[in-house]
Design an enzyme around this catalytic site. Structure first.
Site, mmCIF file in Angstrom:
data_model
loop_
_atom_site.group_PDB
_atom_site.id
_atom_site.type_symbol
_atom_site.label_atom_id
_atom_site.label_comp_id
_atom_site.label_asym_id
_atom_site.label_seq_id
_atom_site.Cartn_x
_atom_site.Cartn_y
_atom_site.Cartn_z
ATOM 1 C CD GLU A 73 -3.058 1.318 1.993
ATOM 2 O OE1 GLU A 73 -3.398 0.295 2.615
ATOM 3 O OE2 GLU A 73 -3.680 2.405 2.064
ATOM 4 C CD GLU A 98 1.656 8.631 4.386
ATOM 5 O OE1 GLU A 98 0.800 8.227 3.586
ATOM 6 O OE2 GLU A 98 2.134 9.793 4.338
ATOM 7 C CG ASP A 125 9.117 9.033 -2.625
ATOM 8 O OD1 ASP A 125 8.477 8.112 -3.171
ATOM 9 O OD2 ASP A 125 9.318 10.130 -3.158
ATOM 10 C CG ASP A 147 -0.839 13.898 -1.576
ATOM 11 O OD1 ASP A 147 -1.646 14.365 -0.763
ATOM 12 O OD2 ASP A 147 0.148 13.219 -1.240
ATOM 13 C CE LYS A 151 -3.411 26.324 -6.556
ATOM 14 N NZ LYS A 151 -2.648 26.848 -5.445
ATOM 15 C CG ASP A 183 -11.962 12.561 -3.481
ATOM 16 O OD1 ASP A 183 -10.831 12.951 -3.862
ATOM 17 O OD2 ASP A 183 -12.373 12.716 -2.308
ATOM 18 N NE ARG A 222 -7.638 11.500 9.807
ATOM 19 C CZ ARG A 222 -8.375 12.401 10.410
ATOM 20 N NH1 ARG A 222 -9.600 12.115 10.782
ATOM 21 N NH2 ARG A 222 -7.908 13.609 10.661
HETATM 22 C C1 LIG Z 1 -4.560 12.329 0.095
HETATM 23 S S1 LIG Z 1 -3.653 11.303 1.147
HETATM 24 C C2 LIG Z 1 -4.586 9.796 1.223
HETATM 25 C C3 LIG Z 1 -4.149 8.915 2.364
HETATM 26 C C4 LIG Z 1 -4.880 7.582 2.487
HETATM 27 N N1 LIG Z 1 -4.587 6.706 1.363
HETATM 28 C C5 LIG Z 1 -6.352 7.793 2.622
HETATM 29 O O1 LIG Z 1 -7.086 7.515 1.646
HETATM 30 O O2 LIG Z 1 -6.795 8.257 3.704
HETATM 31 C C6 LIG Z 1 -2.273 10.820 0.134
HETATM 32 C C7 LIG Z 1 -1.169 10.196 0.951
HETATM 33 O O3 LIG Z 1 -0.154 9.737 0.083
HETATM 34 C C8 LIG Z 1 1.094 9.996 0.684
HETATM 35 N N2 LIG Z 1 2.103 10.028 -0.396
HETATM 36 C C9 LIG Z 1 2.250 10.960 -1.361
HETATM 37 N N3 LIG Z 1 3.305 10.679 -2.135
HETATM 38 C C10 LIG Z 1 3.829 9.523 -1.652
HETATM 39 C C11 LIG Z 1 4.941 8.740 -2.020
HETATM 40 N N4 LIG Z 1 5.749 9.079 -3.045
HETATM 41 N N5 LIG Z 1 5.207 7.622 -1.316
HETATM 42 C C12 LIG Z 1 4.398 7.268 -0.274
HETATM 43 N N6 LIG Z 1 3.339 7.980 0.126
HETATM 44 C C13 LIG Z 1 3.053 9.106 -0.556
HETATM 45 C C14 LIG Z 1 0.892 11.324 1.401
HETATM 46 O O4 LIG Z 1 1.821 11.552 2.427
HETATM 47 C C15 LIG Z 1 -0.518 11.169 1.926
HETATM 48 O O5 LIG Z 1 -0.558 10.618 3.211
#
Ligand SMILES: C[S@@+](CC[C@H](N)C(=O)[O-])C[C@H]1O[C@@H](n2cnc3c(N)ncnc32)[C@H](O)[C@@H]1O
Length: 243
Positions: A73, A98, A125, A147, A151, A183, A222
């Site tokens: 994940e 994460e 990362d 994420d 933009k 979404d 969440r």
């Molecule tokens: C919008 S949040 C969604 C978190 C979770 N999947 C949820 O649905 O509640 C996106 C997550 O992806 C993580 N993320 C972004 N780029 C990442 C990367 N290159 N490697 C691991 N995690 C990453 C961010 O830190 C963030 O916690």
């Protein structure tokens, strides 16, 4: 000279952690971490081998087992999905990546409270891990609500890019699966465009209900409940074709 890939996440640190969260980061995480880069190519199955030295915190959280499959994940946020899937599938080895320390701390609380021996974590990362995973070593991969970087000038920060799709195709075994969710309408289109361009992924959805209905085995996250996007969530399930 090689350049670090563009950052795809917002923050890696938030509020100060609670004393319990900090203790888990300091004392439990080292036992559950994906091995450092010096260890070279990663065979994820070997990460779950019984370890002689348990954490001492809550056995058997840091002790090993032999996983039937490996599920990855990426960007697990607060870990709700990761923890629940690991509870449901004790015979599967999970790797969660994460960078956000508070999210990792929350996942550690879940691991401790549920005494889960089948999770390994990378606080950073995900690409630092994926680049080292052996070809075809992952059975399922989840990237839920990555994420969105809405933009246009930030689109280059989106995790789903052509080269990353190719990386996913390399590490997911033929017959394995990839689930993406978002979404944001523009990111949904962006994802589909890139996935469908790579012939190694097959999308079997036929009608809107196939992507608008949360899959039966989905665990609500969440982020998803916050409804921050510009449309209801969509779920794209791909199969990694055999070549
Ligand atoms: C919008 S949040 C969604 C978190 C979770 N999947 C949820 O649905 O509640 C996106 C997550 O992806 C993580 N993320 C972004 N780029 C990442 C990367 N290159 N490697 C691991 N995690 C990453 C961010 O830190 C963030 O916690």
């Amino acid at each position: 000279m090689e350049h670090a890939p563009l950052r795809t996440f917002g923050r890696a640190k938030g509020r100060p952690l609670s004393a319990r969260q900090q203790t888990l980061i300091d004392a439990l995480l080292p036992h559950l971490e994906v091995p450092e880069a010096e260890a070279g190519e990663l065979d994820p199955r070997a990460m779950f081998d019984p370890q002689p030295e348990a954490s001492g915190l809550t056995p058997p959280a840091a002790t090993g087992f032999t996983p039937k499959e490996i599920w990855l994940e990426i960007g697990f946020g607060g870990g709700e999905h990761l923890i629940e899937q690991a509870r449901r599938h004790p015979d599967v080895g999970f790797i969660g990546c994460e960078p956000f320390n508070e999210g990792v701390a929350k996942a550690l609380v879940g691991i401790e409270e549920n005494n889960l021996p089948n999770i390994r974590l990378h606080m950073g990362d995900a690409r630092e891990v994926t680049m080292r995973l052996k070809d075809g070593s992952v059975d399922r991969c989840f990237i839920l609500f990555a994420d969105p970087w809405p933009k246009a000038r930030h689109h280059k920060r989106r995790l789903i890019q052509e080269d990353f799709v190719a990386e996913l195709a390399r590490l997911i075994r033929p017959g394995g699966a990839l689930r993406l969710a978002t979404d944001w309408a523009d990111y949904a289109e962006w994802m589909l465009e890139r996935l469908l361009r790579d012939r190694r992924f097959e999308w079997r959805a036929r009608r809107a209900a196939d992507w608008k209905t949360p899959p039966a085995d989905h665990v609500t996250t969440r982020y998803e409940t916050k409804k921050l996007g510009d449309m209801p969530p969509v779920f794209f399930d791909f199969i990694r074709r055999s070549e």
